[in-house]
Design a protein around this motif. Structure first.
Motif, PDB file in Angstrom:
ATOM      1  N   GLN A  77       0.824  -1.202   0.000  1.00  0.00           N
ATOM      2  CA  GLN A  77       0.000   0.000   0.000  1.00  0.00           C
ATOM      3  C   GLN A  77       0.859   1.253   0.000  1.00  0.00           C
ATOM      4  O   GLN A  77       0.447   2.287  -0.483  1.00  0.00           O
ATOM      5  CB  GLN A  77      -0.950  -0.003   1.202  1.00  0.00           C
ATOM      6  N   ASN A  78       2.061   1.148   0.552  1.00  0.00           N
ATOM      7  CA  ASN A  78       2.982   2.279   0.566  1.00  0.00           C
ATOM      8  C   ASN A  78       4.387   1.719   0.366  1.00  0.00           C
ATOM      9  O   ASN A  78       4.869   0.946   1.195  1.00  0.00           O
ATOM     10  CB  ASN A  78       2.885   3.044   1.885  1.00  0.00           C
TER      11      ASN A  78
ATOM     12  N   SER B  59       3.359  -2.549   5.099  1.00  0.00           N
ATOM     13  CA  SER B  59       2.254  -2.490   4.151  1.00  0.00           C
ATOM     14  C   SER B  59       2.422  -3.509   3.021  1.00  0.00           C
ATOM     15  O   SER B  59       1.545  -3.650   2.185  1.00  0.00           O
ATOM     16  CB  SER B  59       2.112  -1.082   3.568  1.00  0.00           C
TER      17      SER B  59
END
Length: 167
Positions: free
Chosen positions: A80-81, A87
């Motif tokens: 996600q990051n 993440s």
């Protein structure tokens, strides 16, 4: 990213049919876990397996027919990051099934099972000679007790603190 349960039978069938191998877990004759990767066939709610009619796996199954099968689709790394290690996640789908192994002795059912196994890899039709069918051990497990999951699914939930900061 999150893990979600899969309950749709069509999606479950797609997971199984997308796999080239399953892993068969048993308790061996020394009461230790033993897991073997295997080719398989899927037909009418059963997973069909085959192999030699002797050896550690067969001895184990004949002593204790309780078994566990696992299937896992190809996986892909996702995050996600890019800068946040926590993440990162592997995305994919899996099934874990438990059941009792049944040995197949009927010649015609063995042939159907062998055809189901070949159908995992090719659309070609095959014939089998009688000694080959009689000398191979064919067994199956009904897919009654199983869990199917998708892991690494993108979490599209917007949390209150994200709204507050315009994310």
């Amino acid at each position: 990213m999150k893990t979600v349960f899969i309950e749709d039978q069509k999606e479950i069938d797609e997971i199984i049919n997308s796999c080239d191998l399953c892993h068969l877990g048993v308790i061996d004759t020394e009461n230790r876990p033993y897991v073997v990767p295997m080719n398989f066939g899927y037909l009418d709610g059963y997973i069909y397996l085959h192999g030699a009619n002797f050896g550690k796996l067969i001895d184990s199954l004949k002593k204790n027919p309780d078994a566990c099968l696992t299937f896992c689709t190809d996986t892909v790394l996702a995050y996600q990051n890019v800068d946040v290690a926590c993440s990162y996640r592997v995305k994919g789908k899996s099934i874990v099934a438990r059941g009792i192994i049944e040995f197949i002795v009927d010649f015609d059912i063995k042939v159907d099972a062998l055809n189901a196994m070949m159908a995992q890899f090719t659309d070609r039709k095959f014939t089998y000679n009688s000694p080959a069918v009689k000398n191979v051990e064919v067994y199956r497990m009904k897919l009654d007790d199983f869990t199917a999951k998708e892991f690494g699914k993108f979490n599209d939930q917007t949390f209150p603190w994200m709204k507050k900061h315009g994310r």
